[in-house]
Write a protein that holds these residues in place. Structure first.
Motif, PDB file in Angstrom:
ATOM      1  N   TYR A  43       0.873  -1.323   0.065  1.00  0.00           N
ATOM      2  CA  TYR A  43      -0.163  -0.021   0.034  1.00  0.00           C
ATOM      3  C   TYR A  43       0.939   1.291   0.063  1.00  0.00           C
ATOM      4  O   TYR A  43       2.019   1.404   0.238  1.00  0.00           O
ATOM      5  CB  TYR A  43      -1.030  -0.091   1.038  1.00  0.00           C
ATOM      6  N   PRO A  44       0.463   2.345  -0.373  1.00  0.00           N
ATOM      7  CA  PRO A  44       1.230   3.666  -0.363  1.00  0.00           C
ATOM      8  C   PRO A  44       1.866   3.941   1.005  1.00  0.00           C
ATOM      9  O   PRO A  44       1.480   3.809   1.976  1.00  0.00           O
ATOM     10  CB  PRO A  44       0.177   5.012  -0.614  1.00  0.00           C
ATOM     11  N   GLU A  83       8.030   4.345  -7.747  1.00  0.00           N
ATOM     12  CA  GLU A  83       6.727   4.000  -7.064  1.00  0.00           C
ATOM     13  C   GLU A  83       7.048   2.888  -5.902  1.00  0.00           C
ATOM     14  O   GLU A  83       6.361   2.909  -4.868  1.00  0.00           O
ATOM     15  CB  GLU A  83       5.720   3.232  -8.123  1.00  0.00           C
ATOM     16  N   ASP A 176       7.095   0.896  -0.780  1.00  0.00           N
ATOM     17  CA  ASP A 176       6.011   1.587  -1.596  1.00  0.00           C
ATOM     18  C   ASP A 176       6.166   3.033  -1.118  1.00  0.00           C
ATOM     19  O   ASP A 176       5.921   3.360  -0.126  1.00  0.00           O
ATOM     20  CB  ASP A 176       4.715   0.978  -1.239  1.00  0.00           C
ATOM     21  N   ARG A 178       4.616   5.397  -3.012  1.00  0.00           N
ATOM     22  CA  ARG A 178       3.463   6.363  -3.703  1.00  0.00           C
ATOM     23  C   ARG A 178       2.939   7.224  -2.789  1.00  0.00           C
ATOM     24  O   ARG A 178       2.753   6.783  -1.574  1.00  0.00           O
ATOM     25  CB  ARG A 178       2.591   5.399  -4.410  1.00  0.00           C
ATOM     26  N   GLY A 179       2.947   8.536  -2.886  1.00  0.00           N
ATOM     27  CA  GLY A 179       2.300   9.566  -2.263  1.00  0.00           C
ATOM     28  C   GLY A 179       2.996   9.719  -1.231  1.00  0.00           C
ATOM     29  O   GLY A 179       2.690  10.400  -0.220  1.00  0.00           O
ATOM     30  N   VAL A 224       2.913   9.360   4.445  1.00  0.00           N
ATOM     31  CA  VAL A 224       2.447   9.776   3.065  1.00  0.00           C
ATOM     32  C   VAL A 224       1.559  11.249   3.092  1.00  0.00           C
ATOM     33  O   VAL A 224       1.292  11.545   4.280  1.00  0.00           O
ATOM     34  CB  VAL A 224       1.692   8.592   2.643  1.00  0.00           C
ATOM     35  N   SER A 230      -5.621   4.504   0.093  1.00  0.00           N
ATOM     36  CA  SER A 230      -4.523   3.654   0.346  1.00  0.00           C
ATOM     37  C   SER A 230      -5.011   2.393  -0.723  1.00  0.00           C
ATOM     38  O   SER A 230      -5.849   1.345  -0.478  1.00  0.00           O
ATOM     39  CB  SER A 230      -4.849   3.044   1.703  1.00  0.00           C
TER      40      SER A 230
END
Length: 457
Positions: A43-44, A83, A176, A178-179, A224, A230
């Protein structure tokens, strides 16, 4: 059949025979297989750092010739480091007692449980770094090919303890980003971004521990941006193994992984810390030098020739080197930084490394010789949890394996000479056939047909 046609036919037969010889010499029984690791769910901001036992691996007594890997999504497409950051992946050989299932890593027993025996590399760290294969973010653009006639021997039934069987496992550490509020900070496992004060075993972190693997263990979460959805994502480590069946013509190599944090020089114990921190330079502007250099001294337990070498560093790394006792460079391995956004070319990330393939006999290491491992990082800013490892393959000279190398080189020379001879013969035949055709024409005049053809070979 005319003389010209007879010569051409004979030439074709010779060329066919030479083509088969070259084909057999080049292919040499090389096999290849692509596998997928178990599913990695992220997950982010999340971290997965799991052990996967009994992974798919070629069976039998074989010689590994290369082991490459990369992270892909469920569609099989490569995933960008921007990512999902591949902190590291390692492949470890182990022996487990026959009939025992559901083996799990026990931190109190380590990898030496009675039902589970590590069959690691040749060393030399007393703890840590037992893997046979493994890289990090640089995995896509780093060569892992083992040169001929060498190979990494695995699957030898004579080396498996009675009552056990040989298997392989992965440890895959993926983050991870991402964000993420600070993606690079997440990849360096900065403790403040993970809001971690204890390690994965519940032990409090030391006050001066600012970042590293103790803060980004399995299940932790990097900070994040607020309001970020998520979104679950399933990924895999796609790995490609190439090998040949074992034979007496293969020269076995031993794997050594050296660590710049090794304290052996001062303590007499190979206590490898695995990672370390880089402090921001306070005088770099004045000296126009933003290089942090760390070195350690090690001694290998064997004589041998280095046939392959590559370093491992994290972002901020600017190069590593391995030196012999007399200061000679055994290998210099530099990082390749990405310039874009596509997978394999991510800007700001190390996406590959230069490797070393010394000519046979040119990188000889003597038993008892002090080697120096050097790791250089940029210290324009601070870095946490960096690494300075050197992975080398060494052909043990005490095994008396020079003869297979000599035979191999002679075979290549023979093939080369045959190729030159056939090429020259082809020219001769072409000239002779052309001469015969022209001589049948009374008006034709070709002075070159009278050349002594022995000078064409």
């Amino acid at each position: 059949m005319s003389r010209g046609k007879s010569l051409a036919f004979s030439l074709a037969i010779v060329l066919l025979a030479i083509g088969v010889l070259n084909s057999e010499a080049l292919e040499n029984g090389l096999k290849s297989m692509v596998y997928l690791s178990p599913k990695i769910t992220l997950y982010p901001g999340s971290v997965s750092n799991k052990y996967y036992y009994d992974i798919e691996f070629p069976k039998g007594h074989i010689a590994i010739k290369s082991f490459n890997a990369e992270v892909v999504d469920e569609a099989g497409s490569p995933v960008s480091l921007q990512e999902t950051y591949l902190h590291h992946w390692i492949a470890l050989r182990y022996y487990n007692r026959k009939g025992v299932k559901n083996i799990k890593y026990n931190v109190n027993l380590g990898f030496l449980q009675s039902d589970f025996i590590v069959a690691g590399n040749a060393g030399i760290c007393d703890s840590g770094l037992p893997q046979f294969f493994g890289l990090g973010s640089e995995t896509r653009k780093t060569s892992t090919d083992v040169p001929d006639p060498y190979g990494i021997e695995v699957g030898n039934p004579l080396k498996v303890p009675a009552g056990y069987e040989e298997n392989w496992m992965f440890n895959i550490h993926a983050i991870d980003t991402r964000g993420a509020v600070d993606a690079m900070g997440c990849t360096e496992c900065r403790c403040d971004l993970y809001n971690v004060t204890e390690d994965e075993y519940g032990q409090p972190l030391k006050p001066n521990y600012l970042g590293g693997v103790n803060c980004c263990y399995d299940g932790t979460q990097c900070k994040v941006n607020s309001g970020l959805e998520s979104t679950e994502r399933n990924l895999y480590l796609k790995y490609t193994i190439k090998w040949v069946d074992w034979s007496d013509s293969i020269v076995p190599v031993q794997i050594f992984i050296l660590d710049v944090t090794d304290s052996w020089e001062y303590t007499g114990i190979h206590d490898c810390l695995i990672e370390y921190d880089i402090e921001k330079s306070t005088n770099g502007v004045a000296t126009n030098d933003f290089t942090n250099t760390r070195r350690s001294s090690v001694i290998l337990p064997i004589d041998g020739d280095v046939v392959y070498a590559v370093a491992h560093q994290h972002c901020g790394g600017i190069g590593s080197a391995l030196y012999g006792e007399n200061g000679r460079v055994i290998c210099s391995s530099d990082p390749i930084y990405g310039q874009g956004t596509s997978a394999g070319d991510e800007e700001g990330y190390i996406v590959g490394r230069s490797t070393c393939y010394p000519e046979p006999g040119s990188a000889r290491i003597l038993k008892g010789e002090a080697l120096t491992v050097e790791s250089n990082y940029s210290n324009k800013k601070s870095h946490t949890g960096v690494m300075g490892h050197f992975y080398i393959l060494v052909a043990d000279s005490s095994l008396g394996l020079n003869e297979p190398v000599q035979i191999h080189d002679e075979l290549k020379e023979l093939i080369s000479l045959w190729g030159v001879a056939v090429f020259g013969l082809a020219i001769c035949v072409a000239v002779l056939v052309a001469c015969q055709k022209r001589n049948r024409n009374e008006d034709a005049y070709m002075p070159y047909c009278n050349l002594n053809t022995r000078y064409l070979i």
